[in-house]
Each structure stands twice: as structure tokens, then as C-alpha cells.
Design a protein around this motif. Sequence first.
Motif, PDB file in Angstrom:
ATOM      1  N   VAL A 193       0.832  -1.202   0.000  1.00 20.78           N
ATOM      2  CA  VAL A 193       0.000   0.000   0.000  1.00 20.78           C
ATOM      3  C   VAL A 193       0.868   1.254   0.000  1.00 20.78           C
ATOM      4  CG1 VAL A 193      -0.282   0.281   2.506  1.00 20.78           C
ATOM      5  CG2 VAL A 193      -2.109   0.998   0.955  1.00 20.78           C
ATOM      6  N   ALA A 194       2.009   1.179   0.668  1.00 22.04           N
ATOM      7  CA  ALA A 194       2.919   2.328   0.662  1.00 22.04           C
ATOM      8  C   ALA A 194       3.440   2.593  -0.742  1.00 22.04           C
ATOM      9  CB  ALA A 194       4.071   2.082   1.631  1.00 22.04           C
ATOM     10  N   GLU A 195       3.797   1.526  -1.464  1.00 22.74           N
ATOM     11  CA  GLU A 195       4.325   1.672  -2.820  1.00 22.74           C
ATOM     12  C   GLU A 195       3.239   2.108  -3.801  1.00 22.74           C
ATOM     13  OE1 GLU A 195       6.667  -1.004  -6.201  1.00 22.74           O
ATOM     14  OE2 GLU A 195       6.309  -1.795  -4.183  1.00 22.74           O
ATOM     15  N   GLU A 196       2.044   1.562  -3.633  1.00 23.30           N
ATOM     16  CA  GLU A 196       0.942   1.838  -4.564  1.00 23.30           C
ATOM     17  C   GLU A 196       0.448   3.279  -4.477  1.00 23.30           C
ATOM     18  OE1 GLU A 196      -1.981   0.884  -7.458  1.00 23.30           O
ATOM     19  OE2 GLU A 196      -0.271  -0.301  -6.756  1.00 23.30           O
ATOM     20  N   PHE A 197       0.384   3.822  -3.255  1.00 22.58           N
ATOM     21  CA  PHE A 197      -0.239   5.131  -3.074  1.00 22.58           C
ATOM     22  C   PHE A 197       0.722   6.214  -2.581  1.00 22.58           C
ATOM     23  CE2 PHE A 197      -3.641   2.040  -2.828  1.00 22.58           C
ATOM     24  CZ  PHE A 197      -4.621   2.604  -3.630  1.00 22.58           C
ATOM     25  N   GLY A 198       1.964   5.856  -2.287  1.00 16.87           N
ATOM     26  CA  GLY A 198       2.928   6.852  -1.828  1.00 16.87           C
ATOM     27  C   GLY A 198       2.633   7.387  -0.443  1.00 16.87           C
ATOM     28  N   VAL A 199       1.927   6.600   0.366  1.00 21.15           N
ATOM     29  CA  VAL A 199       1.641   7.021   1.738  1.00 21.15           C
ATOM     30  C   VAL A 199       2.713   6.476   2.676  1.00 21.15           C
ATOM     31  CG1 VAL A 199      -0.842   7.200   1.373  1.00 21.15           C
ATOM     32  CG2 VAL A 199       0.138   5.017   2.104  1.00 21.15           C
ATOM     33  N   ARG A 200       2.845   7.116   3.820  1.00 20.67           N
ATOM     34  CA  ARG A 200       3.752   6.623   4.851  1.00 20.67           C
ATOM     35  C   ARG A 200       2.965   5.696   5.768  1.00 20.67           C
ATOM     36  NH1 ARG A 200       4.691  11.925   4.181  1.00 20.67           N
ATOM     37  NH2 ARG A 200       3.580  12.593   6.059  1.00 20.67           N
ATOM     38  N   VAL A 201       3.556   4.567   6.092  1.00 13.75           N
ATOM     39  CA  VAL A 201       2.858   3.555   6.879  1.00 13.75           C
ATOM     40  C   VAL A 201       3.647   3.256   8.146  1.00 13.75           C
ATOM     41  CG1 VAL A 201       1.987   1.198   6.916  1.00 13.75           C
ATOM     42  CG2 VAL A 201       1.869   2.530   4.796  1.00 13.75           C
ATOM     43  N   GLY A 202       2.951   3.247   9.258  1.00 14.17           N
ATOM     44  CA  GLY A 202       3.563   2.858  10.519  1.00 14.17           C
ATOM     45  C   GLY A 202       2.760   1.754  11.169  1.00 14.17           C
ATOM     46  N   SER A 203       3.443   0.822  11.828  1.00 14.06           N
ATOM     47  CA  SER A 203       2.752  -0.247  12.556  1.00 14.06           C
ATOM     48  C   SER A 203       3.283  -0.292  13.975  1.00 14.06           C
ATOM     49  CB  SER A 203       2.950  -1.601  11.860  1.00 14.06           C
ATOM     50  OG  SER A 203       4.313  -1.946  11.800  1.00 14.06           O
ATOM     51  N   TYR A 204       2.376  -0.402  14.942  1.00 12.53           N
ATOM     52  CA  TYR A 204       2.737  -0.280  16.351  1.00 12.53           C
ATOM     53  C   TYR A 204       2.039  -1.387  17.149  1.00 12.53           C
ATOM     54  CZ  TYR A 204       3.530   4.225  14.194  1.00 12.53           C
ATOM     55  OH  TYR A 204       3.916   5.217  13.320  1.00 12.53           O
ATOM     56  N   PRO A 205       2.746  -2.473  17.416  1.00 15.40           N
ATOM     57  CA  PRO A 205       2.141  -3.600  18.136  1.00 15.40           C
ATOM     58  C   PRO A 205       1.795  -3.230  19.577  1.00 15.40           C
ATOM     59  CG  PRO A 205       4.193  -4.228  17.036  1.00 15.40           C
ATOM     60  CD  PRO A 205       4.132  -2.753  17.010  1.00 15.40           C
ATOM     61  N   ASN A 206       0.700  -3.790  20.047  1.00 14.57           N
ATOM     62  CA  ASN A 206       0.309  -3.670  21.444  1.00 14.57           C
ATOM     63  C   ASN A 206      -0.048  -5.065  21.925  1.00 14.57           C
ATOM     64  OD1 ASN A 206      -0.957  -3.307  23.921  1.00 14.57           O
ATOM     65  ND2 ASN A 206      -1.918  -1.372  23.319  1.00 14.57           N
ATOM     66  N   ARG A 207       0.915  -5.752  22.510  1.00 18.62           N
ATOM     67  CA  ARG A 207       0.708  -7.153  22.881  1.00 18.62           C
ATOM     68  C   ARG A 207      -0.340  -7.294  23.986  1.00 18.62           C
ATOM     69  NH1 ARG A 207       6.065  -6.700  21.494  1.00 18.62           N
ATOM     70  NH2 ARG A 207       6.782  -8.189  19.911  1.00 18.62           N
ATOM     71  N   GLU A 208      -0.416  -6.315  24.861  1.00 14.81           N
ATOM     72  CA  GLU A 208      -1.406  -6.404  25.940  1.00 14.81           C
ATOM     73  C   GLU A 208      -2.819  -6.376  25.389  1.00 14.81           C
ATOM     74  OE1 GLU A 208      -0.724  -3.427  28.850  1.00 14.81           O
ATOM     75  OE2 GLU A 208       1.234  -4.205  29.456  1.00 14.81           O
ATOM     76  N   ALA A 209      -3.032  -5.578  24.330  1.00 19.43           N
ATOM     77  CA  ALA A 209      -4.359  -5.477  23.727  1.00 19.43           C
ATOM     78  C   ALA A 209      -4.557  -6.500  22.614  1.00 19.43           C
ATOM     79  CB  ALA A 209      -4.575  -4.076  23.171  1.00 19.43           C
ATOM     80  N   SER A 210      -3.532  -7.270  22.324  1.00 19.61           N
ATOM     81  CA  SER A 210      -3.585  -8.298  21.266  1.00 19.61           C
ATOM     82  C   SER A 210      -4.012  -7.703  19.932  1.00 19.61           C
ATOM     83  CB  SER A 210      -4.553  -9.430  21.671  1.00 19.61           C
ATOM     84  OG  SER A 210      -4.105 -10.059  22.853  1.00 19.61           O
ATOM     85  N   ARG A 211      -3.434  -6.574  19.605  1.00 17.81           N
ATOM     86  CA  ARG A 211      -3.745  -5.952  18.325  1.00 17.81           C
ATOM     87  C   ARG A 211      -2.578  -5.075  17.899  1.00 17.81           C
ATOM     88  NH1 ARG A 211      -8.282  -1.551  20.382  1.00 17.81           N
ATOM     89  NH2 ARG A 211      -6.828   0.018  21.165  1.00 17.81           N
TER      90      ARG A 211
END
Length: 253
Positions: A193-211
Motif C-alpha cells: 500500500v505504501a508503494e501503490e499510493f505513496g503514503v507513509r505507513v507505521g505499525s505499532y504492536p500492542n501485545r497487551e491489547a492483542s492488536r
Amino acid sequence: MNAAIVTVGNELLAGDIENTNATWLAGELTARGVDVARIIVVPDEEPLVAERIRKWRERFDAVLVTGGLGGTPDDVTMAAVSDGLDRDLVVNPVAEANVQETIDRIFEENPDLDFELRAEWYASMPADATPIPNPEGLAPGCVADNVYVLPGIPEEMRAVFDNVAAEFAGDVDARTLYSPEPEGALASALGDVAEEFGVRVGSYPNREASRTRLKLTGDDAATVDEAVAWLREAADFELTSAAETESDESSAN
């Protein structure tokens, strides 16, 4: 619009206090559509602060400096900013009058105080700067060119920033999504999706919330919306928006 944040203080580098000012400012600027491009912590050393101002004033639309205002020996920020802007450090008459009013009120309300406060300690700033009133303390902020100088005490910093917040606006737009999948399972789709649309993507795990929280950021709201729609359709994992997540949590309770 892009911006850089300079936080000044030996106490920050030593870990004596948490750098909440940088976090708060970054959030406020981002919410206004400003791209926060840099955050740095600099010690209470005038040449180092001046060097950073000199470099970043040319590189970014706005530079916000917080910390090191006042009348103690480690309060070097105004002098450093003056140096970085190639301006003289002068007592601003408008700021001096406002500070003197505050000082007079302090001693009137606290007649037993036995120490000296001089308005010029707090009212000195780069020549031709515009003072920013500080309703929560003694040291006013100021604006000089594209450099905004704010106090370091969090309550004062926020109050001073509020006086100039309307000057910060940009086109950066962001969407937040959540997935129950671990970060590694999302990597391929997020890269696509970053390559297709030129957006910046961040991912931030939260193991306590399981998401995992996902953030897509771009310079155009329509493009970000398209990227979110594409990701929802193309990904083989569940995605929910912040509103949907809050609704689910409320139902569960």
C-alpha cells in the motif's frame, strides 16, 4: 507545512525528566496537518543550540524551540536563538512591561518574598522578535522569522503555544486502523500500500491489547482514503477503524 522541534535541557539528556514537551507539540502539530520532520534534544550549551537554529531555520518551514528561558545561568536559549538568527539579544519593551506587571503582582500577593526578580532577565529576546504572552508564568515566548521560542515548563509551554497555534496548518492527513494480526503478518500488505499510493505507513504492536495499530499518512486526504479502501479490500486480515474499535470495546463492557 513541515516543522522541527528543538527541546533544550541537560535534565532531558540525563533522564531526570521525561520529554513530554516534544511529544505534546508533535501531537498538536500533526493534528493540525503539519509534518513533524525532526525532533532533537540539545544540552544547555549556547553554541550547540545556535548551530541547530542556524541549520534548521533554512531547512524547515517552522522551528519550535522549548526550554531554557528565564533568569538562571543555564537559561541560554534566547541568546542562542539570537545568535542562530544573526540578531542581537535585546530587551523587548513590550515583553518587559508585561513581565514587570507579573513581577509586581507576585510580590504584592507574596509580601514575604525576599529575592530579586528583574524583568530584563525574562524579556530579553532576538531583536525585532514578536513576544508571545505567557499567562502561566514569567518568561514570555517569542517569534523571530520562522523560529518559535517557548518556555520549558509544560503548563507554560502549552499556554504560550496556544497563542500561536492558529499559525500552524498543513495538508498532512492520517488514518488509524487496527488489526488482531501480529506486525510480521502485516508487513507485505503494508509495503504494497505504501508503494501503490505513496503514503507513509507505521505499525505499532500492542501485545497487551492483542492488536496492532496501523497509521497511514499522506499529503492528500483523498489519496489516504483510497489507500485505506485498497488495504481493506486487498488484505487477507481483519481491519477496524478507531471508531469501530471503540464501539466494539464499549459493547463488550
